[in-house]
Design a protein around this motif. Structure first.
Motif, PDB file in Angstrom:
ATOM      1  N   ALA A 257       0.835  -1.203   0.000  1.00 52.89           N
ATOM      2  CA  ALA A 257       0.000   0.000   0.000  1.00 52.89           C
ATOM      3  C   ALA A 257       0.871   1.255   0.000  1.00 52.89           C
ATOM      4  CB  ALA A 257      -0.920   0.003   1.211  1.00 52.89           C
ATOM      5  N   GLY A 258       0.580   2.159  -0.927  1.00 50.38           N
ATOM      6  CA  GLY A 258       1.345   3.393  -1.039  1.00 50.38           C
ATOM      7  C   GLY A 258       2.356   3.384  -2.156  1.00 50.38           C
ATOM      8  N   ASP A 259       2.715   2.193  -2.694  1.00 50.58           N
ATOM      9  CA  ASP A 259       3.665   2.137  -3.797  1.00 50.58           C
ATOM     10  C   ASP A 259       3.038   2.747  -5.049  1.00 50.58           C
ATOM     11  OD1 ASP A 259       5.570   0.939  -2.277  1.00 50.58           O
ATOM     12  OD2 ASP A 259       5.313  -1.075  -3.084  1.00 50.58           O
ATOM     13  N   LEU A 260       3.809   3.560  -5.753  1.00 50.97           N
ATOM     14  CA  LEU A 260       3.343   4.218  -6.966  1.00 50.97           C
ATOM     15  C   LEU A 260       4.287   3.847  -8.098  1.00 50.97           C
ATOM     16  CD1 LEU A 260       1.339   6.332  -8.191  1.00 50.97           C
ATOM     17  CD2 LEU A 260       3.081   8.061  -7.702  1.00 50.97           C
ATOM     18  N   GLN A 261       3.722   3.328  -9.189  1.00 47.30           N
ATOM     19  CA  GLN A 261       4.567   2.898 -10.286  1.00 47.30           C
ATOM     20  C   GLN A 261       3.865   3.077 -11.624  1.00 47.30           C
ATOM     21  OE1 GLN A 261       5.236  -1.361  -9.520  1.00 47.30           O
ATOM     22  NE2 GLN A 261       3.607  -1.103  -8.008  1.00 47.30           N
ATOM     23  N   ALA A 262       4.655   3.296 -12.663  1.00 46.02           N
ATOM     24  CA  ALA A 262       4.115   3.423 -14.014  1.00 46.02           C
ATOM     25  C   ALA A 262       3.757   2.044 -14.531  1.00 46.02           C
ATOM     26  CB  ALA A 262       5.140   4.084 -14.922  1.00 46.02           C
ATOM     27  N   VAL A 263       2.680   1.985 -15.319  1.00 45.41           N
ATOM     28  CA  VAL A 263       2.238   0.706 -15.883  1.00 45.41           C
ATOM     29  C   VAL A 263       2.055   0.888 -17.383  1.00 45.41           C
ATOM     30  CG1 VAL A 263       0.538  -1.141 -15.755  1.00 45.41           C
ATOM     31  CG2 VAL A 263       1.036   0.222 -13.729  1.00 45.41           C
ATOM     32  N   GLY A 264       3.171   0.932 -18.134  1.00 46.85           N
ATOM     33  CA  GLY A 264       3.092   1.029 -19.580  1.00 46.85           C
ATOM     34  C   GLY A 264       2.704   2.419 -20.051  1.00 46.85           C
ATOM     35  N   MET A 291       1.188  21.484 -11.271  1.00 44.88           N
ATOM     36  CA  MET A 291       0.569  20.179 -11.475  1.00 44.88           C
ATOM     37  C   MET A 291       1.141  19.567 -12.753  1.00 44.88           C
ATOM     38  SD  MET A 291      -1.747  18.187  -9.960  1.00 44.88           S
ATOM     39  CE  MET A 291      -2.976  19.142  -9.057  1.00 44.88           C
ATOM     40  N   MET A 292       1.487  18.274 -12.704  1.00 46.81           N
ATOM     41  CA  MET A 292       2.098  17.619 -13.855  1.00 46.81           C
ATOM     42  C   MET A 292       1.586  16.185 -13.992  1.00 46.81           C
ATOM     43  SD  MET A 292       5.958  16.794 -12.440  1.00 46.81           S
ATOM     44  CE  MET A 292       6.251  18.480 -11.914  1.00 46.81           C
ATOM     45  N   ASN A 293       1.801  15.620 -15.175  1.00 49.81           N
ATOM     46  CA  ASN A 293       1.456  14.227 -15.429  1.00 49.81           C
ATOM     47  C   ASN A 293       2.223  13.335 -14.455  1.00 49.81           C
ATOM     48  OD1 ASN A 293       2.166  11.530 -16.879  1.00 49.81           O
ATOM     49  ND2 ASN A 293       0.346  12.296 -17.937  1.00 49.81           N
ATOM     50  N   THR A 294       1.519  12.412 -13.819  1.00 52.04           N
ATOM     51  CA  THR A 294       2.147  11.587 -12.782  1.00 52.04           C
ATOM     52  C   THR A 294       3.259  10.713 -13.332  1.00 52.04           C
ATOM     53  OG1 THR A 294      -0.010  11.516 -11.695  1.00 52.04           O
ATOM     54  CG2 THR A 294       1.670  10.044 -10.855  1.00 52.04           C
ATOM     55  N   THR A 295       3.073  10.155 -14.530  1.00 53.30           N
ATOM     56  CA  THR A 295       4.098   9.309 -15.124  1.00 53.30           C
ATOM     57  C   THR A 295       5.368  10.103 -15.402  1.00 53.30           C
ATOM     58  OG1 THR A 295       2.357   7.967 -16.157  1.00 53.30           O
ATOM     59  CG2 THR A 295       4.577   7.678 -16.984  1.00 53.30           C
ATOM     60  N   ASP A 296       5.207  11.357 -15.875  1.00 55.06           N
ATOM     61  CA  ASP A 296       6.388  12.211 -16.114  1.00 55.06           C
ATOM     62  C   ASP A 296       7.127  12.475 -14.807  1.00 55.06           C
ATOM     63  OD1 ASP A 296       5.719  12.319 -18.769  1.00 55.06           O
ATOM     64  OD2 ASP A 296       4.745  14.284 -18.646  1.00 55.06           O
ATOM     65  N   TRP A 297       6.375  12.732 -13.740  1.00 54.79           N
ATOM     66  CA  TRP A 297       7.017  12.980 -12.443  1.00 54.79           C
ATOM     67  C   TRP A 297       7.787  11.752 -11.975  1.00 54.79           C
ATOM     68  CZ3 TRP A 297       5.469  11.040  -7.404  1.00 54.79           C
ATOM     69  CH2 TRP A 297       6.197  11.601  -6.341  1.00 54.79           C
ATOM     70  N   LEU A 298       7.183  10.565 -12.168  1.00 55.59           N
ATOM     71  CA  LEU A 298       7.830   9.329 -11.732  1.00 55.59           C
ATOM     72  C   LEU A 298       9.178   9.118 -12.421  1.00 55.59           C
ATOM     73  CD1 LEU A 298       5.046   6.575 -11.445  1.00 55.59           C
ATOM     74  CD2 LEU A 298       6.625   7.317  -9.659  1.00 55.59           C
ATOM     75  N   ARG A 299       9.255   9.487 -13.704  1.00 52.98           N
ATOM     76  CA  ARG A 299      10.508   9.302 -14.443  1.00 52.98           C
ATOM     77  C   ARG A 299      11.651  10.091 -13.819  1.00 52.98           C
ATOM     78  NH1 ARG A 299       7.431  10.515 -19.269  1.00 52.98           N
ATOM     79  NH2 ARG A 299       6.582   8.593 -20.178  1.00 52.98           N
ATOM     80  N   GLY A 300      11.324  11.190 -13.170  1.00 57.80           N
ATOM     81  CA  GLY A 300      12.364  12.027 -12.585  1.00 57.80           C
ATOM     82  C   GLY A 300      12.787  11.614 -11.191  1.00 57.80           C
ATOM     83  N   GLN A 301      12.169  10.574 -10.637  1.00 61.38           N
ATOM     84  CA  GLN A 301      12.512  10.138  -9.289  1.00 61.38           C
ATOM     85  C   GLN A 301      13.675   9.138  -9.323  1.00 61.38           C
ATOM     86  OE1 GLN A 301      10.914  11.819  -6.748  1.00 61.38           O
ATOM     87  NE2 GLN A 301      10.192  12.862  -8.610  1.00 61.38           N
ATOM     88  N   GLN A 302      14.538   9.233  -8.342  1.00 63.45           N
ATOM     89  CA  GLN A 302      15.745   8.412  -8.322  1.00 63.45           C
ATOM     90  C   GLN A 302      15.533   7.049  -7.678  1.00 63.45           C
ATOM     91  OE1 GLN A 302      18.490   9.535  -9.942  1.00 63.45           O
ATOM     92  NE2 GLN A 302      17.125  11.248 -10.478  1.00 63.45           N
ATOM     93  N   GLU A 303      14.414   6.867  -7.006  1.00 63.44           N
ATOM     94  CA  GLU A 303      14.167   5.598  -6.319  1.00 63.44           C
ATOM     95  C   GLU A 303      12.673   5.299  -6.336  1.00 63.44           C
ATOM     96  OE1 GLU A 303      14.046   7.525  -1.820  1.00 63.44           O
ATOM     97  OE2 GLU A 303      15.892   6.580  -2.546  1.00 63.44           O
ATOM     98  N   ARG A 304      12.307   4.120  -5.901  1.00 64.89           N
ATOM     99  CA  ARG A 304      10.911   3.707  -5.873  1.00 64.89           C
ATOM    100  C   ARG A 304      10.091   4.690  -5.027  1.00 64.89           C
ATOM    101  NH1 ARG A 304       8.855  -1.360  -7.015  1.00 64.89           N
ATOM    102  NH2 ARG A 304       6.794  -1.844  -6.163  1.00 64.89           N
ATOM    103  N   VAL A 305       8.915   5.058  -5.501  1.00 62.15           N
ATOM    104  CA  VAL A 305       8.091   6.059  -4.828  1.00 62.15           C
ATOM    105  C   VAL A 305       7.035   5.388  -3.966  1.00 62.15           C
ATOM    106  CG1 VAL A 305       6.382   7.873  -5.170  1.00 62.15           C
ATOM    107  CG2 VAL A 305       8.465   7.837  -6.564  1.00 62.15           C
ATOM    108  N   ARG A 306       6.963   5.834  -2.745  1.00 62.45           N
ATOM    109  CA  ARG A 306       5.886   5.383  -1.848  1.00 62.45           C
ATOM    110  C   ARG A 306       5.205   6.634  -1.264  1.00 62.45           C
ATOM    111  NH1 ARG A 306       6.294   0.547   2.402  1.00 62.45           N
ATOM    112  NH2 ARG A 306       5.927  -0.538   0.424  1.00 62.45           N
ATOM    113  N   LEU A 307       3.904   6.660  -1.367  1.00 60.53           N
ATOM    114  CA  LEU A 307       3.109   7.777  -0.871  1.00 60.53           C
ATOM    115  C   LEU A 307       2.407   7.408   0.432  1.00 60.53           C
ATOM    116  CD1 LEU A 307       1.434   9.028  -4.184  1.00 60.53           C
ATOM    117  CD2 LEU A 307       3.601   9.751  -3.176  1.00 60.53           C
ATOM    118  N   GLY A 308       2.019   8.432   1.189  1.00 59.35           N
ATOM    119  CA  GLY A 308       1.306   8.197   2.443  1.00 59.35           C
ATOM    120  C   GLY A 308       2.209   8.414   3.641  1.00 59.35           C
ATOM    121  N   GLY A 309       1.772   7.905   4.757  1.00 57.31           N
ATOM    122  CA  GLY A 309       2.562   8.065   5.980  1.00 57.31           C
ATOM    123  C   GLY A 309       1.806   8.834   7.047  1.00 57.31           C
ATOM    124  N   ASN A 310       2.502   9.147   8.125  1.00 55.17           N
ATOM    125  CA  ASN A 310       1.900   9.847   9.253  1.00 55.17           C
ATOM    126  C   ASN A 310       1.840  11.330   8.970  1.00 55.17           C
ATOM    127  OD1 ASN A 310       1.019  10.749  11.701  1.00 55.17           O
ATOM    128  ND2 ASN A 310       2.783  10.042  12.878  1.00 55.17           N
TER     129      ASN A 310
END
Length: 312
Positions: A257-264, A291-310
């Motif tokens: 839960a919270g993992d965000l990833q591109a799917v094609g 505000m930007m396209n989520t897939t474009d933002w993901l490409r710029g991240q250096q590691e696996r993205v996880r959202l959420g938290g306290n």
């Protein structure tokens, strides 16, 4: 002569006022909230209704609440009917009695469901597939008066409350214009509301926090319900990130839960929910960016993205 006084404040109310004026009805006065600070410079700005009234050369009364002075001005306008659309404050009993045929309210729910300030948001939050625009006779109770008319609205998938509200205003304004001839003559016969009432209070920023450990359907509903206000948001590490409209993902989500990833190329970016299903996030707005396209933002991240938290 039939004379309308109109009360409202935000853009949707200005939209309704414009429709009434364009339809040829005589609006003799407008009641709206005072100028408010807008933008980063906090510039005092007239409400959308005040701006619309100025363009139409309609006398305008700006009041935070309807006190004795405001009531006297409303009385001087000698209205046949009062029309209220999202004014933002309650009208006292003495004000309700000023127009010959009282006041009618354009509301955005299938009354008696979702009485209150945020009916569209609560309808989407609760997963409703339909709602309605209703015109009812205003009385002392909150959104409790008898109904003059109703127009059903099917809530499209992947629709924010802001978009739904605009479309409902188009629908409701047409309904109101159709009803105005009999409302102004006092010949409309409203019927009592039937069913169990429910309340729709204003949503807070806390209500707009997106916790990925919740089921996918609940996440989609909460994201779309809180756009544009208060604005769906979650955390990326220690930073807040705003979210665009969402929909359910048809395939299988991967990860925790919270993992965000591109799917094609056509699949978009998928957030894994607490029930193992996926939520497609259309756009994100990281802190300090547009505000930007989520897939474009993901490409710029250096590691696996996880959202959420306290977020306490």
């Amino acid at each position: 002569m039939t004379r309308i006084v109109f009360a409202g404040t935000p853009a949707i109310a200005a939209q309704a006022l414009r429709g009434i004026v364009d339809a040829g009805f005589d609006v003799v006065g407008v009641l709206t909230r005072p100028d408010a600070p807008i933008g980063r410079k906090r510039t005092l700005t007239p409400s959308p209704v005040a701006q619309e009234a100025e363009e139409a050369a309609i006398p305008t009364l700006k009041a935070e609440k309807v006190d004795e002075t405001a009531t006297e001005q409303l009385t001087r306008w000698q209205p046949t009917l009062g029309v209220i659309v999202a004014y933002g404050a309650l009208l006292p009993r003495a004000t309700l009695d000023i127009p010959t045929h009282g006041w009618v309210n354009l509301h955005y729910s299938d009354l008696p469901k979702y009485r209150g300030a945020a009916p569209v948001q609560h309808a989407i939050l609760n997963g409703e597939t339909t709602t309605a625009a209703t015109v009812f006779q205003l009385e002392a109770g909150m959104d409790s008066g008898p109904l003059h008319g109703r127009a059903e609205y099917a809530i499209p998938q992947m629709t924010s409350s802001g978009t739904a509200l605009t479309e409902l205003t188009d629908l409701g304004t047409r309904l109101l214009i159709d009803l105005l001839p009999t409302l102004l003559q006092g010949t409309s016969l409203p019927v009592p509301q039937e069913g169990e009432p429910s309340l729709a209070p204003k949503l807070t920023r806390q209500d707009a926090f997106i916790d990925p450990t919740q089921p996918a359907d609940e996440l989609v509903n909460r994201i779309n319900a809180t756009i544009p206000e208060p604005g769906a948001w979650t955390l990326h590490g220690d930073h807040r990130i705003k979210l665009g409209v969402a929909r359910r993902f048809d395939g299988e989500a991967e990860g925790a839960a919270g993992d965000l990833q591109a799917v094609g190329p056509q699949g978009g970016a998928v957030l894994t929910a607490g029930d193992g299903r996926g939520v497609v996030l259309s756009q994100v707005q990281p802190a300090g960016k547009q505000m930007m396209n989520t897939t474009d933002w993901l490409r710029g991240q250096q590691e696996r993205v996880r959202l959420g938290g306290n977020h306490g």
